[in-house]
Scaffold this motif. Structure first.
Motif, mmCIF file in Angstrom:
data_model
loop_
_atom_site.group_PDB
_atom_site.id
_atom_site.type_symbol
_atom_site.label_atom_id
_atom_site.label_comp_id
_atom_site.label_asym_id
_atom_site.label_seq_id
_atom_site.Cartn_x
_atom_site.Cartn_y
_atom_site.Cartn_z
ATOM 1 N N LEU A 177 170.176 -0.602 -117.520
ATOM 2 C CA LEU A 177 169.228 -0.191 -118.563
ATOM 3 C C LEU A 177 167.966 0.394 -117.952
ATOM 4 O O LEU A 177 167.424 1.397 -118.430
ATOM 5 C CB LEU A 177 168.869 -1.398 -119.430
ATOM 6 N N MET A 178 167.484 -0.225 -116.872
ATOM 7 C CA MET A 178 166.196 0.201 -116.298
ATOM 8 C C MET A 178 166.292 1.512 -115.543
ATOM 9 O O MET A 178 165.270 2.145 -115.266
ATOM 10 C CB MET A 178 165.647 -0.907 -115.391
ATOM 11 N N ILE A 179 167.506 1.915 -115.167
ATOM 12 C CA ILE A 179 167.640 3.217 -114.503
ATOM 13 C C ILE A 179 168.154 4.267 -115.483
ATOM 14 O O ILE A 179 168.472 5.387 -115.081
ATOM 15 C CB ILE A 179 168.557 3.142 -113.272
ATOM 16 N N GLY A 180 168.295 3.886 -116.748
ATOM 17 C CA GLY A 180 168.737 4.847 -117.759
ATOM 18 C C GLY A 180 170.218 5.134 -117.722
ATOM 19 O O GLY A 180 170.657 6.171 -118.227
ATOM 20 N N ALA A 181 171.019 4.238 -117.147
ATOM 21 C CA ALA A 181 172.475 4.439 -117.087
ATOM 22 C C ALA A 181 173.120 3.915 -118.362
ATOM 23 O O ALA A 181 172.599 3.027 -119.023
ATOM 24 C CB ALA A 181 173.054 3.729 -115.874
ATOM 25 N N ARG A 182 174.276 4.446 -118.675
ATOM 26 C CA ARG A 182 174.973 4.011 -119.887
ATOM 27 C C ARG A 182 176.071 3.004 -119.570
ATOM 28 O O ARG A 182 176.596 2.360 -120.467
ATOM 29 C CB ARG A 182 175.535 5.223 -120.615
ATOM 30 N N HIS A 183 176.437 2.896 -118.300
ATOM 31 C CA HIS A 183 177.392 1.870 -117.884
ATOM 32 C C HIS A 183 177.346 1.771 -116.368
ATOM 33 O O HIS A 183 176.691 2.596 -115.703
ATOM 34 C CB HIS A 183 178.817 2.188 -118.371
ATOM 35 N N THR A 184 178.023 0.804 -115.803
ATOM 36 C CA THR A 184 178.027 0.642 -114.347
ATOM 37 C C THR A 184 179.221 1.374 -113.747
ATOM 38 O O THR A 184 180.145 1.781 -114.460
ATOM 39 C CB THR A 184 178.075 -0.837 -113.948
ATOM 40 N N VAL A 185 179.219 1.505 -112.438
ATOM 41 C CA VAL A 185 180.265 2.275 -111.761
ATOM 42 C C VAL A 185 181.583 1.498 -111.723
ATOM 43 O O VAL A 185 182.647 2.039 -111.993
ATOM 44 C CB VAL A 185 179.809 2.620 -110.326
ATOM 45 N N LEU A 186 181.504 0.212 -111.388
ATOM 46 C CA LEU A 186 182.724 -0.595 -111.218
ATOM 47 C C LEU A 186 182.780 -1.653 -112.326
ATOM 48 O O LEU A 186 182.767 -2.852 -112.066
ATOM 49 C CB LEU A 186 182.726 -1.252 -109.831
ATOM 50 N N SER A 187 182.828 -1.187 -113.554
ATOM 51 C CA SER A 187 182.683 -2.117 -114.682
ATOM 52 C C SER A 187 183.850 -3.085 -114.784
ATOM 53 O O SER A 187 183.655 -4.277 -115.069
ATOM 54 C CB SER A 187 182.528 -1.325 -115.977
ATOM 55 N N LEU A 269 161.779 4.525 -109.249
ATOM 56 C CA LEU A 269 162.647 3.381 -109.535
ATOM 57 C C LEU A 269 161.803 2.151 -109.898
ATOM 58 O O LEU A 269 160.831 1.837 -109.217
ATOM 59 C CB LEU A 269 163.490 3.075 -108.291
ATOM 60 N N PRO A 270 162.155 1.430 -110.978
ATOM 61 C CA PRO A 270 161.380 0.236 -111.337
ATOM 62 C C PRO A 270 161.363 -0.799 -110.204
ATOM 63 O O PRO A 270 162.310 -0.897 -109.416
ATOM 64 C CB PRO A 270 162.130 -0.306 -112.558
ATOM 65 N N LEU A 271 160.291 -1.591 -110.163
ATOM 66 C CA LEU A 271 160.144 -2.588 -109.096
ATOM 67 C C LEU A 271 161.288 -3.588 -109.097
ATOM 68 O O LEU A 271 161.806 -3.986 -108.048
ATOM 69 C CB LEU A 271 158.805 -3.309 -109.250
ATOM 70 N N PHE A 272 161.687 -4.029 -110.297
ATOM 71 C CA PHE A 272 162.772 -5.005 -110.359
ATOM 72 C C PHE A 272 164.055 -4.416 -109.780
ATOM 73 O O PHE A 272 164.817 -5.107 -109.108
ATOM 74 C CB PHE A 272 163.002 -5.441 -111.813
ATOM 75 N N VAL A 273 164.279 -3.120 -110.000
ATOM 76 C CA VAL A 273 165.475 -2.482 -109.451
ATOM 77 C C VAL A 273 165.370 -2.380 -107.937
ATOM 78 O O VAL A 273 166.355 -2.602 -107.213
ATOM 79 C CB VAL A 273 165.680 -1.097 -110.091
ATOM 80 N N TRP A 274 164.178 -2.077 -107.419
ATOM 81 C CA TRP A 274 164.003 -2.060 -105.967
ATOM 82 C C TRP A 274 164.320 -3.441 -105.366
ATOM 83 O O TRP A 274 164.961 -3.549 -104.314
ATOM 84 C CB TRP A 274 162.558 -1.673 -105.613
#
Length: 642
Positions: A177-187, A269-274
């Motif tokens: 959500l914080m990187i603006g993605a709609r899903h993950t790569v290896l869901s 990139l948000p701090l939490f993501v870093w």
């Protein structure tokens, strides 16, 4: 909506609940494999369950568990080209009790299982504190019973909660959500990995069935070689838990690398993501190392191969363990550092001070964490080997200080809203400061030799881990509760529970330092009588602390279901997760968001950093604005016509 994404209807005839089917298939898997191993065992006459048979039987049980929970229907049948009746639920509580591919469902599953591990380990800690209220054995009949409880408590706290809640839980839910993605790569792999957590917790919890073990959460060899077969379930349980965390690390790092929204540069990139990227890289480096070590310990036990006995090298296990062990501390603590600087600017409505230095601090803590491990072994090293590790242990306080610098610089002259999340964060910073200052004494070789294996170390460790990670975790839960549930908590109740927890925590663990200085050793259920009054008092505060943790969990759960409706962005935050509905829809955003400015700029001249309309230009197609499954990474621009 593309044809392949047309929703399928669930079968009318309900299947057996996946969890029940998982337990049934796990039992069948264990019985089949264990019986086969016993049948082909050349040394007939053994009991039905032996070391080798229970190890291979456990592998059969885990495979059965995963197949039963949904891997058979969701993965295996389609993989082999067969029709499947599996259709993923997109609403209802049942979706949390079966395999899923939505990272938000997976994140909540990780939080549920981690909280289960926390409560089990906490209940065992209460038993330990009850035992220590008197200087002689009471509820534990033998010291080995007490040591087994210590081992289960530490193992579950470290591998099923501390490593899992922040990274598997909050990381899985909020990083995309914080990187603006709609899903993950290896869901799909991520959906499978989460179910290794309950398997690991139950394996460690039921280890006393095979016999007591006395090594604590570190599985020390060659001491473990003298234990009964219970140590086998320690190795196997930790193997399952760390494998799950490895899958999380792989998925989140790949998602951050390949699924960032347009405009979400590394500099934005948000701090939490870093923080998540830093610890997940640490996990990818060190978890395979400790898994290899545990497999060697397991082979030492069931073959045996004598890797860590006097025939091999008894000290090698310690070195291999602490090579992983100290980075593990930072795997737990770094997300807390990131949360400080994620929440404080929002609540202060003030630009983050020294953002670049805060990020550099997170990265350098990650890099230096692998150079401090040997301070756990000062009593086993030569003088010439002690000095460099003492130096690096002291040095790591510098990048750690960057996180403090950014937080304090942001707080300076700000008009911060003293909400419940901020109070938890400030308490986390205070607790970690105590943990850091008391750690300086342990980094000093001369003092370390006096305090080694005393309650001073236990106090320092709990201030560092619980004081930072758990307090930040509760702060994060209150902060993101409106996003997770669409509902708000009551500030009076939230602050009251936070303050009670803070005082109970400090009144419990601050006295550990005094106990250590007075000669209270770790891992002993019986101790000199003069230490009894202080131990009695500590236990009373520990019970209050345990009750306050449970009260917070119950209150958050209550607000999740019954709290007042929250607005979409109650904190006026600027990170992308607040630019979608609460709770977020299945594909996170109605259209692909684009990042156009810094996420931590407040004040005059600051702009809204997230827009959700610019993708039409990027995709050059109306499909992007209407198809909820569309992701801009899938867009391949056509060559201009000549």
């Amino acid at each position: 909506m593309t044809p392949e994404h047309q929703p399928l209807s669930r079968p009318k005839k309900a299947m057996m609940p996946p969890v029940l089917r998982g337990f049934l298939w796990a039992a069948i898997g264990f019985l089949l494999v264990n019986t086969f191993v016993i049948a082909v065992d050349p040394f007939r006459g053994h009991p039905f369950v032996t070391g080798p048979s229970v190890t291979l039987g456990w592998i059969g049980a885990v495979i059965g568990w995963l197949l039963g929970i949904g891997v058979y229907d969701a993965v295996l049948l389609p993989l082999m080209g067969f029709d499947t009746r599996w259709v993923e639920r997109d609403k209802g509580w049942r979706r949390y009790w079966e395999i899923a591919t939505d990272h938000k469902v997976i994140g909540i599953q990780y939080m549920m299982f981690a909280m289960g591990g926390f409560l089990i380990a906490g209940a065992i800690a209460m038993l330990m504190r009850y035992e220590l209220m008197t200087p002689y054995l009471t509820i534990f009949h033998y010291p080995s019973n007490y040591l087994t409880a210590v081992g289960i408590h530490g193992t579950l706290m470290m591998f099923s909660f501390a490593t899992v809640f922040m990274i598997g839980g909050l990381g899985n839910y909020f990083v995309p959500l914080m990187i603006g993605a709609r899903h993950t790569v290896l869901s799909k792999l991520s959906g499978i990995g989460v179910w290794l957590v309950p398997a690991g917790i139950l394996t460690v919890l039921f280890s006393p069935i095979l016999g007591e073990w006395s090594t604590g959460w570190r599985g020390y060899e060659p001491l473990a070689g003298q234990d009964a077969n219970g140590i086998i379930f320690y190795y196997l349980g930790v193997l399952a838990l760390t494998t799950s965390s490895l899958i999380v690390a792989l998925n989140l790092v790949a998602t951050v690398m390949f699924r960032r929204a347009p405009g979400m540069t590394w500099g934005r990139l948000p701090l939490f993501v870093w923080g998540q990227v830093s610890v997940n890289l640490l996990m990818l480096i060190w978890f395979p190392e400790i898994q290899t070590t545990f497999v060697m310990g397991l082979l030492d036990k069931i073959v045996p191969l004598n890797f860590f006995t006097a025939t091999g090298s008894p000290l090698t296990y310690l070195m291999l363990f602490w090579l992983f062990g100290h980075p593990e501390v930072y795997i737990i603590a770094v997300p807390a550092f990131a949360l400080w600087n994620e929440i404080i600017p929002v609540m202060a409505q003030k630009s983050l001070f020294g953002r670049q230095w805060a990020v550099i601090g997170l990265v350098f803590v990650m890099m230096l964490s692998g150079l401090v491990w040997a301070h756990h072994m000062f009593t086993n090293l030569r003088n010439s080997e002690i000095l460099p590790f003492s130096f690096f242990t002291e040095m790591i306080s510098i990048p750690t200080g960057f996180a403090y610098m950014a937080a304090i610089g942001t707080l300076w002259k700000s008009k911060i809203r003293l909400t419940t999340p901020v109070i938890w964060i400030l308490m986390s910073m205070f607790n970690f400061l105590i943990g850091g200052l008391t750690g300086v004494f342990l980094a000093d070789p001369i003092v370390n030799l006096q305090l080694h294996d005393t309650f001073w170390v236990v106090g320092h460790f709990h201030y560092t881990i619980i004081g930072s990670m758990v307090f930040s975790g509760f702060g994060a839960m209150y902060y993101w509760l409106p996003k997770l549930s669409g509902r708000m908590y009551n500030e009076t109740w939230g602050k009251t529970l936070a303050i009670i927890t803070f005082f109970a925590f400090n009144l419990t663990f601050s006295q550990f330092f005094l106990l250590g200085l007075h000669g209270m050793n770790r891992w002993v259920p019986a101790y000199p009588a003069y230490l009894q009054p202080m131990n009695f008092e500590v236990s009373i505060f520990a019970f209050i602390l345990g009750a306050s943790f449970v009260a917070n969990i119950i209150y958050i759960g209550y607000c999740w279901a019954n709290g007042e409706k929250a607005s979409e962005n109650p904190w006026n935050a600027k990170t992308p997760e607040w630019f979608t509905a609460s709770p977020p829809p299945t594909n996170n955003f109605p259209v692909q968001p684009e990042i156009v400015a810094s996420l931590y700029k407040y004040g005059e001249g600051s702009t809204v950093p997230v827009v959700t309309t610019a993708l039409d230009e990027l995709a050059a197609t109306s499909r992007a604005s209407t198809d909820p499954y569309y992701d801009w990474h899938d867009y391949v621009p056509t060559s201009p016509q000549k």
